[in-house]
Enzyme design. Structure first.
Site, PDB file in Angstrom:
ATOM      1  N   HIS A 261     -16.744  58.228  22.295  1.00 47.89           N
ATOM      2  CA  HIS A 261     -15.879  57.709  21.228  1.00 47.89           C
ATOM      3  C   HIS A 261     -15.789  56.182  21.323  1.00 47.89           C
ATOM      4  O   HIS A 261     -16.056  55.610  22.387  1.00 47.89           O
ATOM      5  CB  HIS A 261     -14.460  58.261  21.389  1.00 47.89           C
ATOM      6  CG  HIS A 261     -14.321  59.718  21.092  1.00 47.89           C
ATOM      7  ND1 HIS A 261     -13.877  60.624  22.012  1.00 47.89           N
ATOM      8  CD2 HIS A 261     -14.549  60.417  19.954  1.00 47.89           C
ATOM      9  CE1 HIS A 261     -13.829  61.833  21.466  1.00 47.89           C
ATOM     10  NE2 HIS A 261     -14.242  61.742  20.216  1.00 47.89           N
TER      11      HIS A 261
ATOM     12  N   CYS B 289      -7.093  59.897  25.782  1.00 47.25           N
ATOM     13  CA  CYS B 289      -7.238  61.156  25.036  1.00 47.25           C
ATOM     14  C   CYS B 289      -6.248  62.230  25.473  1.00 47.25           C
ATOM     15  O   CYS B 289      -6.086  63.230  24.784  1.00 47.25           O
ATOM     16  CB  CYS B 289      -8.660  61.677  25.084  1.00 47.25           C
ATOM     17  SG  CYS B 289      -9.380  61.749  26.686  1.00 47.25           S
TER      18      CYS B 289
END
Ligand code: CIR
Length: 261
Positions: free
Chosen positions: A169, A256
């Site tokens: 990401h 996350c």
């Protein structure tokens, strides 16, 4: 010096027993569930140390990756957006998180087909949002989020990371600290999108630690990256080092594991 509006809460989800059955692109071995639980507990304690009130969701065996709650929503001060994760196995996580968010947000927007978006691709930098286009977030999803954010008087820009090796990401290689300061890995430091920011570069070999989290004057940082932690301290940040080994095996970083707002 710090972001004026403090974060008050965070949502976390305990890793499920079948956590090791989740997705990963790295070959660091199988995570140990007991250690993952301990590391998650320490992470929760660190969020509380930063002054956050936690909503702790129960483990959900249906979704082995569901401890990575950040990917399911984008929470800004003026709007909340449910994502449409790029990995089909994670799609159901959004409905689950929406039930929790409904208790905090009066209006929930969504990203829908053909758009896909993972929260890990969204980096908030004050009133500006960087949105990564990755293997998980496609152009339609990124554009839709940019439109939504713009309609709430934020600005947004897209950063294509599909040619950058080793990051799942955008936030695997980028973080916002405060004061116009961005943390970047070497592979991203030349990007025009980041011109005008003070870039703090993570040394090669410590890239995993680029995913640090700035909360209310503290910076959470992955343990085992002494040069990086030292650099943050030199810059005046109070660091909290957290062992992330079991989450790293599943491609997960510090950011996350929570939704902060
Ligand atoms: C996945 O591949 O989706 C999970 N195993 C890891 C997600 C990490 N999320 C993040 O960095 N925001």
């Amino acid at each position: 010096m710090w972001r004026l509006e403090l974060f008050q809460r965070a949502i976390v989800r305990v890793p499920s027993e079948n956590f090791a059955a989740g997705l990963t692109t790295v070959s660091l071995g199988t995570p140990d569930y007991g250690r993952a639980l301990e590391q998650h507990e320490a992470y929760c304690a660190a969020l509380e140390q930063c002054g956050l009130r936690l909503t702790r969701l129960e483990a959900d065996q249906r979704y082995p990756d569901s401890t990575f709650v950040e990917d399911t929503a984008v929470l800004a001060k003026r709007c909340a957006v449910l994502t449409n994760p790029g990995a089909p196995s994670r799609a159901g996580e959004v409905e689950e998180i929406s039930k929790t968010l409904a208790g905090f947000c009066s209006e929930l927007h969504s990203i829908s087909e053909p758009g896909t978006l993972d929260g890990g691709d969204v980096c908030e930098a004050g009133n500006h949002f960087f949105i990564g286009i990755s293997e998980r977030t496609n152009e339609a999803g990124a554009q839709r989020l940019a439109e939504l954010l713009t309609s709430f008087d934020y600005t947004a820009s897209l950063v294509d990371i599909r040619d950058v090796d080793g990051i799942l990401h955008l936030k695997s290689g980028l973080a916002y600290l405060s004061d116009n300061r961005l943390v970047v890995i070497e592979a991203l430091h030349n990007r025009v999108e980041f011109r005008g920011y003070d870039l703090v570069r993570v040394n090669p070999g410590e890239e995993y630690a680029a995913n640090c989290v700035s909360i209310n004057g503290y910076v959470l940082v992955a343990a085992g990256h002494p040069a990086w932690e030292g650099k943050l301290r030199e810059l005046g940040y109070k660091t909290v080092a957290l062992d992330m080994s079991e989450f790293q095996k599943m491609d997960g970083g510090l950011s996350c594991l929570s939704l902060r707002f």
